[in-house]
Design an enzyme around this catalytic site. Structure first.
Site, mmCIF file in Angstrom:
data_model
loop_
_atom_site.group_PDB
_atom_site.id
_atom_site.type_symbol
_atom_site.label_atom_id
_atom_site.label_comp_id
_atom_site.label_asym_id
_atom_site.label_seq_id
_atom_site.Cartn_x
_atom_site.Cartn_y
_atom_site.Cartn_z
ATOM 1 N N GLY A 207 17.451 -11.491 95.485
ATOM 2 C CA GLY A 207 18.893 -11.698 95.458
ATOM 3 C C GLY A 207 19.490 -11.362 96.811
ATOM 4 O O GLY A 207 18.915 -10.576 97.574
ATOM 5 N N GLY B 273 14.512 -10.784 93.182
ATOM 6 C CA GLY B 273 15.118 -11.811 92.338
ATOM 7 C C GLY B 273 14.350 -13.111 92.299
ATOM 8 O O GLY B 273 14.464 -13.888 91.345
ATOM 9 N N ASP C 77 14.263 -4.938 88.865
ATOM 10 C CA ASP C 77 15.119 -5.460 87.798
ATOM 11 C C ASP C 77 14.731 -6.915 87.493
ATOM 12 O O ASP C 77 13.564 -7.225 87.503
ATOM 13 C CB ASP C 77 16.596 -5.303 88.179
ATOM 14 C CG ASP C 77 16.995 -6.131 89.388
ATOM 15 O OD1 ASP C 77 16.154 -6.336 90.288
ATOM 16 O OD2 ASP C 77 18.145 -6.593 89.442
#
Length: 380
Positions: A68, A117, A148
């Protein structure tokens, strides 16, 4: 905004396939808010379109996707508050969930860097093709963040405690190692990719077995390098199976005494340089993820990332981004600075709901028609 969205994700309509190319090569295809929004829009549209049989996702240049666009997220948080960052992650995690429960095959061509990401945009899909150019990492603990994008789901399903090792150290894997541990489903030399794409576009089928057999025609079995970390699974399991970060470090230090191995001392140094808070919440997250489905993992990770961005327990995320991405001095000043200063109560705080006005948990779309493919679970 609309033209920017369309420029950043190129769409090639090719028979019954749709080829989506992430198109920010100078930024290593780091995911912007516009890219995530566009991908979400396209994946939703293709699922409803009977003419679309499969989706191919790839990156332009030398990266699939380096993660990201964290620097942009930090900039937006400073300009408009932590909720602007929350909006990015809400959309990104929704995309991750859609990919994990998608009714049509997603073929991700990981011909280059795939980090953070970028793994969220590929690891949840059914087919993940590595090449000799692939470079995997989840380097979030260096940034004061945690793995994440559903990483607590896919890392926790790797062999033994390899997922803990990757998530805590940010270790890099090549394509052969990605295939060996199950992060990649296939290995195809980059020279064969144009032929593979052409074959996939000609197939006119959503049947996973058919798609798999086509990819299989271009598959080659790569050799693991002699120094591959994957040869050290026994040591990794002994050390990274420990209950706490402190115990993991102690176990590594015991191994270092028993055998003079530069890899062990490098791993110890890597852990000692990472954010103590990040290490503790990352280990807890992966361990909890072993017992959860992908949806609950993403809902919990959204709570965690909102707590990270609020900075109530620690501001390590902003300090890590400053040191690594902005000032680039690579000398973050973590606070708390030592593992023993990060209490269980603090760690618990990251897993609790945000006590802030009208904040809500991540609301994932109801996916009654579709179930998570057992193939994906087996491979991850």
């Amino acid at each position: 905004m609309a033209s920017s969205q369309h420029d950043q994700v190129l769409v090639d309509v090719n028979s019954s396939a749709r080829i989506l190319t992430l198109n920010r090569p100078k930024q290593l295809n780091a995911l912007s808010f516009q890219m995530v929004s566009r991908l979400l829009e396209l994946f939703l549209a293709y699922e409803e379109d009977p003419n679309v049989k499969l989706v191919i996702l790839k990156g332009k240049g030398r990266a699939f996707c380096a993660g990201g666009d964290v620097a942009a997220v930090v900039h937006d948080i400073r300009a408009g508050g932590w909720r602007t960052g929350a909006n990015f992650f809400m959309k990104e995690y929704t995309l991750n969930y859609l990919m994990a429960t998608y009714s049509k095959p997603q073929v991700s061509i990981l011909n280059g860097i795939v980090m953070g990401g970028g793994n969220g945009a590929s690891m949840h899909g059914r087919f993940r093709i590595a090449t000799e150019n692939s470079l995997f990492a989840m380097p979030e603990t260096d940034l004061g963040l945690f793995p994440d994008v559903g990483a607590s789901y896919f890392l926790s399903r790797l062999p033994g405690f390899f997922g803990e090792y990757l998530g805590l150290t940010g270790a890099r894997l090549d394509g052969a190692e990605m295939l060996a541990c199950g992060l990649a489903t296939h290995f195809v030399p980059s020279a064969k990719l144009p032929m593979l794409e052409a074959a996939l576009c000609a197939v006119n089928s959503s049947d996973p077995a058919t798609i798999s057999s086509i990819i299989g025609q271009y598959f080659e079995q790569p050799s693991l390098k002699e120094q591959s970390v994957y040869h050290r699974l026994a040591v990794i399991d002994r050390c990274f199976s420990q209950k706490t970060i402190e115990e993991i470090l102690s176990a590594l230090e015991r191994e270092a005494v028993d055998q003079r191995d530069g890899w062990i001392s490098a791993t110890i140094q890597t852990l000692k340089k990472a954010s103590p808070t990040s290490l503790k919440i990352s280990l807890r997250s992966i361990r909890v993820g072993r017992l959860e489905g992908v949806g609950p993992c993403l809902v919990r990770e959204y709570r965690m990332v909102c707590q990270v961005m609020r900075g109530e327990f620690s501001k390590d995320f902003f300090e890590g981004c400053r040191a690594i991405l902005l000032d680039k001095d690579k000398n973050p000043k973590w606070e708390p600075s030592k593992l023993e200063l990060v209490t269980d109560t603090t760690v618990d705080g990251y897993f609790s709901k945000v006590n802030n006005g009208d904040w809500e948990d991540l609301k994932l779309p109801v996916r009654t028609k579709f179930t998570l493919s057992p193939y994906v679970i087996a491979k991850l």
